[in-house]
Design a protein around this motif. Structure first.
Motif, mmCIF file in Angstrom:
data_model
loop_
_atom_site.group_PDB
_atom_site.id
_atom_site.type_symbol
_atom_site.label_atom_id
_atom_site.label_comp_id
_atom_site.label_asym_id
_atom_site.label_seq_id
_atom_site.Cartn_x
_atom_site.Cartn_y
_atom_site.Cartn_z
ATOM 1 N N ILE A 95 17.448 97.397 40.613
ATOM 2 C CA ILE A 95 16.835 97.057 39.320
ATOM 3 C C ILE A 95 17.669 96.078 38.488
ATOM 4 N N PRO A 96 18.965 96.336 38.293
ATOM 5 C CA PRO A 96 19.721 95.416 37.421
ATOM 6 C C PRO A 96 19.734 93.995 37.969
ATOM 7 N N ILE A 97 19.840 93.877 39.301
ATOM 8 C CA ILE A 97 19.888 92.534 39.886
ATOM 9 C C ILE A 97 18.581 91.805 39.613
ATOM 10 N N ASN A 98 17.467 92.540 39.814
ATOM 11 C CA ASN A 98 16.166 91.903 39.582
ATOM 12 C C ASN A 98 16.026 91.405 38.157
ATOM 13 N N PHE A 99 16.396 92.276 37.221
ATOM 14 C CA PHE A 99 16.275 91.857 35.823
ATOM 15 C C PHE A 99 17.272 90.762 35.499
ATOM 16 N N GLY A 100 18.455 90.899 36.078
ATOM 17 C CA GLY A 100 19.474 89.872 35.864
ATOM 18 C C GLY A 100 18.959 88.519 36.306
ATOM 19 N N ILE A 101 18.276 88.500 37.465
ATOM 20 C CA ILE A 101 17.774 87.227 37.986
ATOM 21 C C ILE A 101 16.723 86.650 37.040
ATOM 22 N N THR A 102 15.821 87.531 36.568
ATOM 23 C CA THR A 102 14.782 87.028 35.659
ATOM 24 C C THR A 102 15.388 86.487 34.373
ATOM 25 N N ALA A 103 16.364 87.230 33.844
ATOM 26 C CA ALA A 103 16.998 86.766 32.610
ATOM 27 C C ALA A 103 17.726 85.446 32.850
ATOM 28 N N MET A 104 18.341 85.345 34.014
ATOM 29 C CA MET A 104 19.056 84.119 34.387
ATOM 30 C C MET A 104 18.072 82.950 34.480
ATOM 31 N N LEU A 105 16.897 83.243 35.097
ATOM 32 C CA LEU A 105 15.874 82.199 35.193
ATOM 33 C C LEU A 105 15.453 81.744 33.811
ATOM 34 N N PHE B 276 17.215 81.785 31.208
ATOM 35 C CA PHE B 276 18.313 80.967 30.704
ATOM 36 C C PHE B 276 18.237 79.551 31.282
ATOM 37 N N LEU B 277 18.019 79.476 32.590
ATOM 38 C CA LEU B 277 17.984 78.159 33.240
ATOM 39 C C LEU B 277 16.789 77.338 32.778
ATOM 40 N N VAL B 278 15.615 78.000 32.739
ATOM 41 C CA VAL B 278 14.423 77.274 32.305
ATOM 42 C C VAL B 278 14.595 76.816 30.862
ATOM 43 N N GLY B 279 15.138 77.709 30.046
ATOM 44 C CA GLY B 279 15.395 77.360 28.643
ATOM 45 C C GLY B 279 16.351 76.185 28.549
ATOM 46 N N THR B 280 17.412 76.246 29.352
ATOM 47 C CA THR B 280 18.382 75.157 29.341
ATOM 48 C C THR B 280 17.701 73.858 29.755
ATOM 49 N N ALA B 281 16.889 73.971 30.808
ATOM 50 C CA ALA B 281 16.227 72.771 31.311
ATOM 51 C C ALA B 281 15.319 72.179 30.238
ATOM 52 N N ILE B 282 14.444 73.020 29.668
ATOM 53 C CA ILE B 282 13.475 72.501 28.690
ATOM 54 C C ILE B 282 14.201 71.999 27.442
ATOM 55 N N ALA B 283 14.978 72.903 26.834
ATOM 56 C CA ALA B 283 15.600 72.553 25.558
ATOM 57 C C ALA B 283 16.652 71.468 25.754
ATOM 58 N N GLY B 284 17.478 71.644 26.800
ATOM 59 C CA GLY B 284 18.532 70.668 27.046
ATOM 60 C C GLY B 284 17.944 69.294 27.291
#
Ligand SMILES: Nc1ncnc2c1ncn2[C@@H]1O[C@H](COP(=O)(O)OP(=O)(O)OP(=O)(O)O)[C@@H](O)[C@H]1O
Ligand SMILES: [Mg+2]
Lengths: 251, 436
Positions: free
Chosen positions: B312-322, B324-332
């Motif tokens: 469970i933590p890994i799955n959620f970690g991955i989604t949260a990471m995604l 973060f990455l998508v946010g970085t991509a869009i906003a950045g």
């Protein structure tokens, strides 16, 4: 005064009662390296006089913009010296030079370069804000200057609501608002129709008529050559000819 | 100077919203995934949280988490009572029962069965047997939705948890569940009619409010061929497995499950006043060889077990990471583009004598403003999401550390994208202002 000799360029002393604003001596500027190396300026020596509008003309690529950038202190020369009202800008460090530009030099660009999000008055106020003025005082002064340039009704307009000529007048207000010693303009009329071009050049001439200021205008717009008091013709990185313009409108 | 930076930033509405939206999205995703994750984790320990009267859990030495029941001999109860510092100790049964019943399809429109049909229901339930005398571990009175705890003393009686009642009684008109605790006079005519037609009455409590769960009082079902009568409906923390929770007494619980040699699952103990529960726990362990944990410790054990042994933590970690990455991509990306488009303006400002420091300050201010807006909007929307889904199926609980984590992520995004912009502006030659 005797004439100075630099790389074959004859520097005549200024006529009686006229002072030198910009003194360029032996300035060279190169771009690129090796095969690609271009000598944009080759040992240029040249003077700009106070109280005059000096015009730089010449074919495309002859180095007009490069010379203007060097005397405006935004481009370092590779060789030679540039004195502006007695200050050698080639010897200044970056901080001093930046400050010198902020205080002493006004810029007018071909593409106006106004900030699209600011009103006319706010745009014209930018140099004062850079100098540390408060927003309200800066805008008040800028509005005055705009008024004197016939833009009093457009103080609150955004750049995209103005014609090209009006935008250029805002840019001139911005260039003059901090009362600079040297006003440099690159192709200020290139994007304008004849009528607007004339208005702009007239404003430039008026701005030049001060005992503590010089105006330099680069142009290849032959419709406005006659507005210059002195005309400098450049060719291939050299100053080819400097002549007084007898046709200049009376001061 | 800084007002100019702000005007530049907000001047182009579309781009400004683009940047803020990117950051909002990133914040929201991290906030929301973090909260759902924590909500799920809390559910794993739901039954530890629910039991409030005792402060120590005593169990077989091999138990790792609350669902990992390993029954003990009942003689252990007296050994624990003998340990110094223990005020009282009571038994708790926790196991799985199987409820069987016939539920009648009371409403139309259900694809599974016609109105009037009989539905055979067999449901796994979590059975909790509470100490007959003290009822330690029972839901607190405020969590009782219908009936009463004291009724558990009647023969065959059980109290059921409302969240999974629909699993036991699928044929009911569950849309009326929402009317519970609403004043009767606020019922819509349609709701009144459905109560009358389906149940022949509108259940009302003493305060004139709809008591929907009263409809289940007195109903019975079968566990291990033994009759169980519902005498109360309560609100229990949802469990991870999402089975209905059924409360009864310790002695009766034995009858509801097939015969086992040992049935003592846990011993719930209370430490004497002025004694640290941790100290007593150690004493119990030393004297009895059983494991003793304080409630917070056992809760942490349970959550840690799920953290460690499920993905469970890994799955959620991955989604949260995604996120973060998508946010970085869009906003950045939008922020960087925004700076690139303004490069000429920055060049002009530099030519006019603005220092690099000033311009870096302007960019950082712009980044800080969009970052703060994105953070606020994202966390606000996340919290709103939490409020809207509160009490529903979704596990959503925001751990206080979520906010700083989101904050750090947003700051990272802003710093990353402004570093790119700052580099461009720092090396920018003011002479570009004279180039076409
Ligand atoms: N940043 C640069 N990098 C490389 N070469 C440059 C650069 N700036 C100018 N040059 C070269 O230097 C020479 C002089 O350029 P400059 O822009 O001063 O000409 P110009 O007289 O202003 O021309 P135009 O009338 O077309 O504006 C040209 O050959 C140009 O290609
Ligand atoms: Mg040019």
């Amino acid at each position: 005064m005797s004439s100075l000799e630099f790389n074959g360029n004859e520097i005549a002393p200024p006529p009686d009662g006229i002072q030198t604003a910009v003194r360029v001596r032996g300035v060279s500027k190169y771009f690129g390296k090796g095969e690609q190396r271009v000598a944009a300026l080759q040992g240029v020596s040249w003077d700009v006089y106070v109280g005059q509008l000096t015009m730089i003309i010449g074919p495309s690529g002859c180095g007009k913009t490069t010379l203007l950038s060097v005397i405006a202190g935004i481009l370092d020369a590779d060789e030679g010296s540039v004195e502006i009202f007695g200050n050698d800008v080639t010897k200044m460090n970056d901080r001093t030079l930046t400050r010198f530009r902020a205080e002493r030099i006004g810029f007018v660009f071909q593409q106006y370069n106004l900030l699209p999000a600011l009103t006319s008055a706010e745009n014209a106020a930018v140099p004062l804000v850079i100098a540390g003025w408060s927003k309200s005082r800066a805008i008040e002064k800028a509005s005055h200057v705009l008024n004197s340039l016939g833009m009093g009704k457009k103080i609150k307009s955004m750049p995209n609501q103005l014609s090209g000529g009006q935008q250029q007048r805002v840019a001139i207000a911005r260039a003059l608002v901090h009362e600079p010693s040297l006003l440099v303009c690159d192709e200020p009329t290139a994007a304008l129709d004849v009528e607007s071009g004339r208005t702009v050049m007239n404003l430039m001439r008026e701005a030049a008529l001060r005992a503590d200021r010089a105006v330099v205008v680069v142009t290849h717009d032959n419709r406005v050559f006659d507005f210059g008091d002195r005309i400098t013709r450049m060719d291939d990185g050299h100053v080819a000819e400097v002549r007084d313009n007898v046709h200049a409108p009376a001061a | 100077m800084y007002w100019i930076a702000l005007k530049m930033l907000t001047g182009d509405r579309a781009k400004f919203f683009g940047i803020v939206m990117g950051l909002t999205f990133a914040s929201l995703l991290i906030y929301q995934q973090g909260s759902i994750f924590w909500g799920l984790m809390l559910r794993t320990a739901g039954q530890v949280t629910d039991i409030t009267g005792a402060d120590l859990w005593v169990m077989d030495a091999n138990v790792r988490y609350v669902d990992d029941v390993k029954p003990m001999l009942e003689s252990n109860l007296n050994r624990v009572r003998g340990v110094e510092g223990v005020e009282w100790a009571v038994p708790l049964y926790k196991g799985n029962g199987r409820a069987k019943l016939n539920s009648t399809q009371l409403v139309d429109g259900d694809p599974r069965a016609k109105k009037g049909a009989t539905l055979k229901v067999i449901e796994q339930v979590i059975l909790l047997g509470l100490d007959d005398a003290s009822m330690v571990g029972a839901p607190v009175p405020s969590k009782m939705l219908a009936g009463s705890l004291s009724a558990l003393r009647k023969p065959d009686s059980v109290v059921v948890d409302f969240t999974r009642l629909s699993k036991l009684y699928p044929g009911e008109d569950w849309s009326l569940q929402a009317t519970h605790k609403k004043p009767v006079n606020t019922l819509k005519p349609d709701q009144r009619r459905r109560f009358e037609e389906t149940y022949g009455r509108i259940p009302v409590d003493g305060d004139g409010k709809v008591a929907f769960y009263d409809l289940f009082l007195g109903r019975d079902f079968e566990m291990n061929d033994t009759r169980a009568i519902i005498v109360g409906v309560c609100e229990a923390t949802r469990t991870f497995q999402s089975n209905p929770v059924v409360y009864t007494t310790y002695s009766r619980a034995k009858n509801f499950v097939p015969r086992e040699r040992k049935i003592l699952s846990y011993i719930l103990a209370k430490t004497e006043k002025g004694v640290a529960p941790e100290r007593v726990a150690t004493a119990i362990m030393n004297q009895t060889g059983l494991k003793a944990r304080t409630s917070p410790e056992f809760k942490a054990d349970t959550i840690n077990y799920y953290l460690k042994y499920t993905g469970i933590p890994i799955n959620f970690g991955i989604t949260a990471m995604l996120g973060f990455l998508v946010g970085t991509a869009i906003a950045g990306q939008t922020f960087y583009n925004f700076t690139l488009e303004n490069l000429k303006q920055f060049g002009a400002l530099k030519a006019m004598g603005a220092t690099n420091l000033r311009i870096v300050g302007m960019i950082l201010l712009q980044a800080a403003v969009v970052g703060l807006l994105g953070y606020g909007l994202g966390c606000g929307l996340g919290a709103l999401f939490g409020v809207l889904t509160d009490g529903g199926e979704l596990a959503f609980h925001t751990h206080p550390i979520t906010l700083p984590i989101v904050g750090v992520a947003i700051v990272a995004i802003c710093i990353l994208s402004s570093i790119l912009c700052i580099r461009r502006v720092m090396v920018l030659e003011p002479a570009i202002v004279f180039r076409g």
